[in-house]
Design an enzyme around this catalytic site. Sequence first.
Site, PDB file in Angstrom:
ATOM      1  N   GLY A   1      19.596  58.295  58.734  1.00  0.00           N
ATOM      2  CA  GLY A   1      18.953  57.219  57.863  1.00  0.00           C
ATOM      3  C   GLY A   1      17.836  56.533  58.117  1.00  0.00           C
ATOM      4  N   GLY A   2      17.372  55.571  57.561  1.00  0.00           N
ATOM      5  CA  GLY A   2      16.352  54.737  58.237  1.00  0.00           C
ATOM      6  C   GLY A   2      16.441  53.947  59.502  1.00  0.00           C
TER       7      GLY A   2
ATOM      8  N   GLY B   1     -14.119  70.477  76.663  1.00  0.00           N
ATOM      9  CA  GLY B   1     -13.645  69.278  76.240  1.00  0.00           C
ATOM     10  C   GLY B   1     -12.490  68.582  77.182  1.00  0.00           C
ATOM     11  N   ALA B   2     -11.639  69.507  77.586  1.00  0.00           N
ATOM     12  CA  ALA B   2     -10.325  69.006  78.245  1.00  0.00           C
ATOM     13  C   ALA B   2     -10.810  68.168  79.651  1.00  0.00           C
ATOM     14  CB  ALA B   2      -9.353  70.334  78.498  1.00  0.00           C
TER      15      ALA B   2
END
Length: 514
Positions: free
Chosen positions: A169-170, A404-405
């Site tokens: 759960g949370g 870009g790398a």
Amino acid sequence: MNKKIEELNKLKRGALLGGGQDKIDIQHEKGKLTARERIELLVDEGSFEEIDMFVKHRSKDFGLDKQQFLGDGVITGFAKINGRPIALFSQDFTVFGGSLSESHAEKIVKIMDLALKLGIPIVGLNDSGGARIQEGVVSLGGYAEIFLKNTLASGVVPQISAILGPCAGGAVYSPAITDFIFMVKHSSHMFVTGPNVVKTVTHEEVSFEDLGGAETHASKSGVAHFAMDNEIEIFEGIRKLLSFIPQNYKDMAPELNFDLKKDLTIEQLNDLVPENPNRPYDMKEIIRLLVDNEDFFEIQKNFAENIIVGFGRIGGLSVGIVANQPAVLAGVLDINASVKGARFVRFCDAFNIPLLVMEDVPGFLPGTEQEWNGIIKQGAKLLFAFCEATVPKVTVITRKAYGGAYDVMNSKHIRGDFNFAWPSAEIAVMGPKGAVEIIFKKEISESENPEEKTAQKLSEYIQKFANPYSAAERGYIDDIITPSETKIKLINAFQLLKTKVDSNPPKKHCNIPL
Ligand code: HXC
């Protein structure tokens, strides 16, 4: 007085038993340790100082008023690890399944508050059935207060979570906000909803282990940083991790003695990068040779293996290492690698840990799967993280630094302090073959012998760009170094950078692409 002391001792003896011997036996039968055994194994011997042993829950519903256990299912306090103080909590599954009540939450928040004032790391040992169902919304409020405290503590003191039982759960969101998550194989699980709910909603049949076990989260989701075989390994892992990091954001990681006089030339490094630029090699081998005592502490080693992150020491100084791995997907940057790298870079920057980047990257991974899942914004995370980092930053390009790398992997342009290249480095917009096919397309197709023309153009391109010299001519590379002298260069660089001061413009907070 003696009677009162006896009474106190009796209460303490009771508290030490948690939910009782029968529940302890069940815990052991499941192959799990108790909350107190875990603390003993984690911290320096005899260093644990408990607080809030006498706290009880205040619930009167569903007969809970008749079931009271001192401590209310969580043990909290302070201890030392490697001689340095930490705050910790350890949930006790033998008391209401370690479920979180109002008082249980208050105890955790209290030690977190103290840890923030003291500037010491927080270690949480989680083993809990989640919100105490009988307390209703009060326990949900307790969780929210922990989430808030985790968030406020983020970047102030290191936060480490060990998941040693259920975590559903949370409740998973408290560990998720912390810096590092350790899970133990087979007896720990993390999921937002368990297999039964999954079956109802999506009709998928999945086991606990496949849905949210340690190996799933360490290899598929990247939620966990470590999947260990048993609890003992987890405690050793936490101790080791803490040895590389400082106590808080103002502190520096411990520096170990290092003999600078010994011969630091590593001849083997001259032979590790293959002559053929398309042949893979293991970057971990290079890292292992470079770090002191060949001691590299790798993080998330089974997730996005095309990037390597972890801690090591260079000349006694703790550094965070981010490296492309040419042995996996040629070291390409994809979504998972970018997110893994970015989170690690941000941790190091938050806690004054210098960064060493070992680079051999052919670019970002192309394709619809990557584009539709947002490689643009996910890759931007790594770029953003390197750009905003103000800690000492050193790069060594071993082979490819394409496109870009090249910019992203701590280039000079984004405040790399020392950028070195090996003579095998190729710093270019793209690899020779792709480049030649684009820029000489017409010339090649119109040529009488396209193959020969391609070979000739390839040779010209390689001559011009597949080397580190044109980048060095412009000062984008500070030095081209013989691989065998890399360790010496790195020690000198990081020692010099100890006095580095850099900062970012004042702001409320940045807006990293999420
Ligand atoms: C109160 C709980 C409890 C809970 C377990 N117990 N979970 N008591 N609140 N959440 C108690 C059991 O009643 C039992 O008490 C003892 O702990 C041990 O539980 P068992 O079921 O016998 O153990 P086991 O078979 O190992 O199963 C463990 C378990 C299961 C998988 C955790 O107990 C379970 O599913 N519990 C409920 C989990 C859950 O749904 N929690 C709420 C999630 S929602 P006795 O007295 O019999 O020994 C949530 C919201 C958080 O947490 C939101 C934050 C925003």
